[in-house]
Design an enzyme around this catalytic site. Structure first.
Site, mmCIF file in Angstrom:
data_model
loop_
_atom_site.group_PDB
_atom_site.id
_atom_site.type_symbol
_atom_site.label_atom_id
_atom_site.label_comp_id
_atom_site.label_asym_id
_atom_site.label_seq_id
_atom_site.Cartn_x
_atom_site.Cartn_y
_atom_site.Cartn_z
ATOM 1 N N HIS A 103 21.731 73.952 26.163
ATOM 2 C CA HIS A 103 21.632 75.129 25.289
ATOM 3 C C HIS A 103 21.252 74.619 23.895
ATOM 4 O O HIS A 103 20.276 75.053 23.319
ATOM 5 C CB HIS A 103 22.966 75.877 25.274
ATOM 6 C CG HIS A 103 22.962 77.109 24.415
ATOM 7 N ND1 HIS A 103 23.935 78.064 24.450
ATOM 8 C CD2 HIS A 103 22.098 77.533 23.456
ATOM 9 C CE1 HIS A 103 23.664 79.029 23.585
ATOM 10 N NE2 HIS A 103 22.549 78.723 22.956
ATOM 11 N N GLU A 161 16.784 76.632 18.357
ATOM 12 C CA GLU A 161 17.833 75.609 18.257
ATOM 13 C C GLU A 161 17.548 74.625 17.129
ATOM 14 O O GLU A 161 18.449 74.240 16.396
ATOM 15 C CB GLU A 161 18.010 74.891 19.598
ATOM 16 C CG GLU A 161 18.541 75.794 20.712
ATOM 17 C CD GLU A 161 19.917 76.387 20.426
ATOM 18 O OE1 GLU A 161 20.784 75.664 19.912
ATOM 19 O OE2 GLU A 161 20.121 77.593 20.702
ATOM 20 N N HIS A 165 20.141 75.061 14.168
ATOM 21 C CA HIS A 165 21.160 74.002 14.218
ATOM 22 C C HIS A 165 20.629 72.629 13.800
ATOM 23 O O HIS A 165 21.311 71.891 13.107
ATOM 24 C CB HIS A 165 21.730 73.896 15.631
ATOM 25 C CG HIS A 165 22.314 75.179 16.130
ATOM 26 N ND1 HIS A 165 23.528 75.658 15.694
ATOM 27 C CD2 HIS A 165 21.858 76.092 17.029
ATOM 28 C CE1 HIS A 165 23.792 76.810 16.301
ATOM 29 N NE2 HIS A 165 22.789 77.096 17.116
#
Ligand code: U2P
Length: 305
Positions: A103, A161, A165
């Protein structure tokens, strides 16, 4: 705790989100003089704020994260929800995915919150071209909808992502390539699917495993406590955590954090959990002809109803 969680998650109010908004002052170019004068004050303000929030100062204004979360998804649980197929959805591959997929690698704080969208370094697929076979195989999207990008628009899961992040994992992670290569290395090094299989915990629709048994199997091999997220008793995510030197560490206890998950009742796994399998909705080559299956026919009936 809940409000803190929301604030750090929302890119529109993070320091770099603000930077983007004020960066719009550049559109004044080409306007009439009168218009320029009218907008001069906002342009000046934008310029001053843009300078003070330039990408190097964004790092300085963003508190450094405390640890990493490697979040893994269980396709058996997620793909069972698939209602329609598209070529970008890993659930729609002709062969079901029988291993945990990636993920993301998240830079989190010890208090259960996390920074997001820390710089304006947008995802550039060319930078990770050499990693594409691994990304496609181990880090597929499990949905048809595209993912939100930090500063507008949508893109592949990798863009989401990295921008949300990856940009917050400085100074440990240096750039986009480093983010994806590091994540793939951790994923390969700590193969949780194999760890569970070695402990006799295998994917099956009929089997139920004690939550404690699953946690212990990971803990024994990995050396630290994972965090599991369930949906109706099925494992949806398994997260393992790392210090900034990538040594294993315990994940932050779910009961003290993850308010978002708790409100969706998805983080609290019951005493007995399952690792279900799934049958892909559509079999065959999605770019060409589709070979129908019982479930494909069902889908067509629903779609034409
Ligand atoms: O859990 C729901 C979403 O919140 C983000 N999240 C959760 C826990 C955590 O420690 N860090 C974190 O970022 C994830 O957001 P996403 O990357 O999917 O946008 C997670 O899916």
């Amino acid at each position: 705790m809940a409000w803190k969680h929301t604030i750090t998650q929302d890119p529109t109010i993070s320091p770099c989100g603000f930077n983007l908004v004020v960066g719009g002052g550049g559109s004044l170019l080409g306007e009439t003089m009168a218009s320029n004068l009218r907008h001069f004050s906002s342009f000046a303000l934008a310029l001053i704020l843009s300078i003070s929030f330039s990408s190097s100062s964004v790092w300085a204004s963003q508190r450094e994260f405390d640890y990493f979360v490697l979040a893994l998804q269980w396709p058996g649980t997620i793909c069972a929800q698939t209602r329609h197929c598209c070529s970008s959805n890993g659930c729609c591959r002709s062969e079901p995915i029988t291993y945990f997929t990636l993920h993301g690698l998240w830079a989190d704080y010890d208090d259960g919150t996390w920074p997001s969208c820390c710089t304006r370094a947008g995802f550039d697929i060319n930078k990770v071209e050499s990693l594409m076979p691994e990304l496609q195989k181990y880090w597929p999207s499990l949905y048809c909808t595209s993912s939100k990008r930090c500063f507008g628009g949508k893109g592949p899961i990798w863009a989401h992502e990295w921008e949300k992040h990856g940009t917050c994992s400085y100074p440990v992670i240096q750039d986009e390539y480093d983010y994806f290569a590091t994540t793939l290395n951790l994923y390969t090094k700590y193969n949780v699917t194999r760890i569970l299989e070695n402990a006799g915990i295998e994917a099956a629709n009929s089997a139920k495993y004690l939550l404690g048994e699953v946690v212990s199997a990971i803990k024994n091999e990995f050396g630290a406590t994972p965090l599991l997220v369930c949906r109706h008793g099925s494992v949806e995510e398994l997260r393992i955590c790392f210090n900034k030197d990538f040594s294993p560490r315990d994940c932050v206890n779910e009961s003290s954090t993850l308010m978002e998950d708790i409100s969706k009742s998805s983080s609290s796994c019951p005493r007995y959990i399952s690792l279900p399998t799934y049958e892909p909705l559509v079999h065959g080559d999605l770019r060409g002809k589709l070979v129908t299956s019982e479930r494909t026919n069902m889908y067509r009936l629903v779609a034409s109803a």
